[in-house]
Design an enzyme around this catalytic site. Structure first.
Site, PDB file in Angstrom:
ATOM      1  N   LYS A   1      99.486  84.233 -40.332  1.00  0.00           N
ATOM      2  CA  LYS A   1      99.374  85.574 -40.889  1.00  0.00           C
ATOM      3  C   LYS A   1     100.772  86.044 -41.300  1.00  0.00           C
ATOM      4  CE  LYS A   1      96.684  89.743 -39.863  1.00  0.00           C
ATOM      5  NZ  LYS A   1      95.925  90.474 -38.828  1.00  0.00           N
TER       6      LYS A   1
ATOM      7  N   GLU B   1      81.996  94.734 -29.923  1.00  0.00           N
ATOM      8  CA  GLU B   1      81.727  96.101 -29.462  1.00  0.00           C
ATOM      9  C   GLU B   1      80.493  96.197 -28.580  1.00  0.00           C
ATOM     10  OE1 GLU B   1      84.285  96.320 -33.083  1.00  0.00           O
ATOM     11  OE2 GLU B   1      82.417  95.266 -32.595  1.00  0.00           O
TER      12      GLU B   1
ATOM     13  N   ARG C   1      78.416  99.710 -33.950  1.00  0.00           N
ATOM     14  CA  ARG C   1      77.878  98.382 -33.643  1.00  0.00           C
ATOM     15  C   ARG C   1      77.317  98.301 -32.220  1.00  0.00           C
ATOM     16  NH1 ARG C   1      81.205  93.429 -36.214  1.00  0.00           N
ATOM     17  NH2 ARG C   1      80.484  93.792 -38.337  1.00  0.00           N
TER      18      ARG C   1
END
Length: 642
Positions: free
Chosen positions: A289, A375, A403
């Site tokens: 990244k 979640e 969620r």
């Protein structure tokens, strides 16, 4: 402003089909130029930088080998889609990213045929790819046609249960589709959990190096074994990597891991699986990244989200804060409560920094749990912590908490477990747009029996609400607060628990009562100041609670004013609807009260700065003033008094 980079090859790319004119060596140069253009663009707009830099080579390779838009590339979450947008006809608008009337920071179906599936939440890409593959085989039709489906999913996103549900189904259906596992060893925060450790073991030793050497040394030979003996080639690649894997048990042909920044590996392997795949294929690539831009590579979050910045130094141009952010106020308040109560613990889903729990994690690491992008699990985990005698603060963005709604109902509310829901990013959030707006939490929480729902009007109120939640052991409790800085009020050294279901009066007035829930209170005060110049002095009250309502205060406001207006940063069905229900059942409307409710409109509001978004929602001070005048039947002429 930094000079634009020189991009002679990229300048020749207007659609992905233009990439097919280049040799592999030229595609390497295209990737280099694309990385420079991405950094340059984000330096002017701000946005998600690191994720896109990590997939520059992959983006070029996929668009060069596959035939988009007929072939559908589905970027999980979409943080990493900026290079994709540059290659797909949107380069001329890339410097409008995340601004009003500009490009979305995520993939968006209405924006381009090259964005086949909108995404800004994680772990949906494999399900979507399988849907496109099945639609193709059933003769479906859509813009651009239907060919191959390619899901690009990160190692952070693949930790969510939905990804495994999709892989299990894909393996069972045995449809030709491609999943590229973009393994950069982090999502936003460094990854957590057994899945991340498993992926690390896949490439911890010599096997990866052996495959890397073989791919580099015999690039031209790689396709040949596939033609002469597909089985032998598959075993060769698999054996050089790790042997059998979890992905193969789910029905995928597993290839990798390979270096996702090395086009000498990436291009031939992609070509081979593109030519030969018959069922689902998992290509495991290793990336970094922030790759290729030193300031992003050095950053803890690898340049996940940045403000505008100087390209040469990476220094971000952030507006100085006049007040602490609500998120930091929450984080500090929770740390202070935890210092006095060793039963307090904190749970987040891959967002420790975004939710302010990094402060808590540093001070009380054994009581802070990052459950990764999961979640649903986070909510049920919190429920059992509460059942076990702990005081869990389940800390999530409003948009992500959605969620976990089934778990909130079944695992928390029905069992009356005292889970404390700290809901960040309430209301309209700005540049991330509709996908990240906290519009619905009041409506979906306040209808649950036994649930207490609060909203902080300012940062001092937030400190008191953290204390209120910590002290509340009779069922679940939630409090919401927005993104951004507070209003600059003095903060108490220690929060004081509020009386459950009791609001507060801000100012006494006549004729009209303004009942605010949440941080629109500052706009209500501004509207009241302007109204005072017209001879109208409204009563102002801060509800504090959407459930239970302060019925006494609300009925008193209704009895003593000809009009009552509620204001909230949420969708219809929330606070105002509960107030209307109370007034109706109390027969207040029978005597002619004028009642109005200001809520978010029944649309998804596109990205802009928060003020502009609230203008669209008609919830800034000017619109509140207009609502009062219209409700009272006063012509809107500056000199006219009530």
């Amino acid at each position: 402003m930094s000079a634009r980079p020189e991009t002679p090859l990229l300048d020749r790319v207007h659609t992905p089909a233009d990439l097919k004119q280049f040799s592999d060596a030229e595609l390497v140069q295209v990737a280099h130029e694309l990385r420079s253009e991405t950094v340059s663009a984000v330096s002017e707009t701000g946005g998600h930088l690191g994720a896109g830099l990590g997939v520059v080579e992959l983006t070029v390779a996929l668009h060069a080998i596959f035939d988009t838009p007929r072939d559908k590339i589905i970027w999980d979450v979409g943080h990493q889609c900026y290079p994709h947008k540059i290659l797909t006809g949107r380069r001329d608008r890339i410097r409008t990213l995340r601004t009003k009337d500009g490009l979305s920071g995520f993939t968006k179906r209405s924006e381009s045929v090259f964005d086949p599936f909108g995404a800004a939440h994680s772990s949906t890409s494999i399900s979507a790819a399988l849907g496109f593959a099945v639609a193709r085989d059933l003769g479906g039709q859509c813009d651009g046609g239907l060919g191959d489906a390619i899901a690009v999913i990160g190692d952070g996103s693949i930790s969510a249960g939905m990804a495994y549900e999709a892989m299990n189904n894909a393996g069972h259906l045995n449809k030709r589709l491609f999943v590229v596992l973009n393994d950069n060893e982090m999502s936003i925060a460094p990854p957590v959990g057994a899945m991340s450790a498993y992926l690390s073991r896949l490439y911890a030793g010599d096997p990866f190096q052996e495959f890397k050497s073989a791919a580099k040394g015999a690039v031209s030979l790689l396709p040949e074994p596939f033609r002469e003996g597909a089985k032998r080639a598959k075993e060769m690649i698999k054996g050089m990597a790790v042997g059998g894997t979890l992905f193969e048990e789910l029905g995928f042909s597993y290839v990798g891991p390979i270096d996702g920044h090395d086009m000498d590996q990436l291009l031939p392997v992609l070509r081979t699986i593109h030519q030969r795949a018959t069922g689902p294929v998992m290509l495991h690539i290793l990336t970094k990244k922030g790759k290729g831009y030193a300031p992003a590579e050095r950053a803890r979050d690898k340049g996940h989200a940045t403000a505008k910045f100087d390209v040469l130094t990476g220094k971000q141009h952030k507006t100085p804060s006049n007040a602490p952010s609500y998120t930091s106020v929450f984080g500090n308040a929770l740390v202070n409560e935890a210092a006095r109560d060793d039963k307090i613990c904190a749970i987040t889903a891959a967002m420790p920094d975004g939710t302010g729990l990094n402060l808590f994690a540093e001070r009380y690491p054994s009581r802070c749990f990052d459950v990764a992008i999961a979640e649903q699990h986070g909510v049920t985990f919190s429920a059992a912590l509460a059942a076990g005698g702990m005081k869990p603060f389940c800390t999530m963005y409003s948009t992500f908490l959605q969620r976990g709604y089934d778990q909130i109902v079944h695992d928390v509310a029905i069992q009356r477990l005292p889970v404390r829901f700290a809901i960040d990013r309430a209301g309209l959030v700005g540049a991330d747009g509709a996908t990240h707006a906290g519009s619905f939490d009041v409506a979906f929480l306040a209808n649950l029996p036994g649930m207490v729902v609060m909203a902080a009007a300012d940062e001092a109120e937030l400190v008191h609400m953290v204390a209120t939640a910590a002290a509340h052991n009779d069922g679940p409790i939630a409090f919401r607060y927005p993104r951004g800085e507070g209003v600059g009020v003095d903060l108490p050294e220690q929060g004081t628990p509020l009386e459950i279901g009791k609001g507060r009066m801000i100012q006494k007035g006549a004729r009209v009562a303004l009942l605010s829930f949440g941080t629109r209170l500052e706009e209500v005060k501004k509207a009241a100041e302007s109204l005072a110049t017209k001879g109208i002095t409204p009563t102002i009250a801060d509800a504090r609670f959407a459930k239970p309502l302060d019925a006494d205060m609300i009925l008193e406001l209704a009895a003593n004013h000809e009009a009552l207006i509620t204001i909230e940063e949420g969708a219809v069905g929330g606070f105002g609807s509960h107030v209307a229900q109370l007034l109706a059942e109390s027969a207040v409307f029978d005597t002619g009260l004028k009642y109005r409710s200001m809520v978010l409109p029944d649309i998804f509001i596109d990205q802009a700065n928060p003020k502009d978004m609230y203008d669209v929602a008609a919830m800034n001070a000017e619109q509140i003033e207009s609502k009062v005048l219209a409700t009272l039947g006063v012509a809107q002429i500056g000199s006219k008094s009530a």
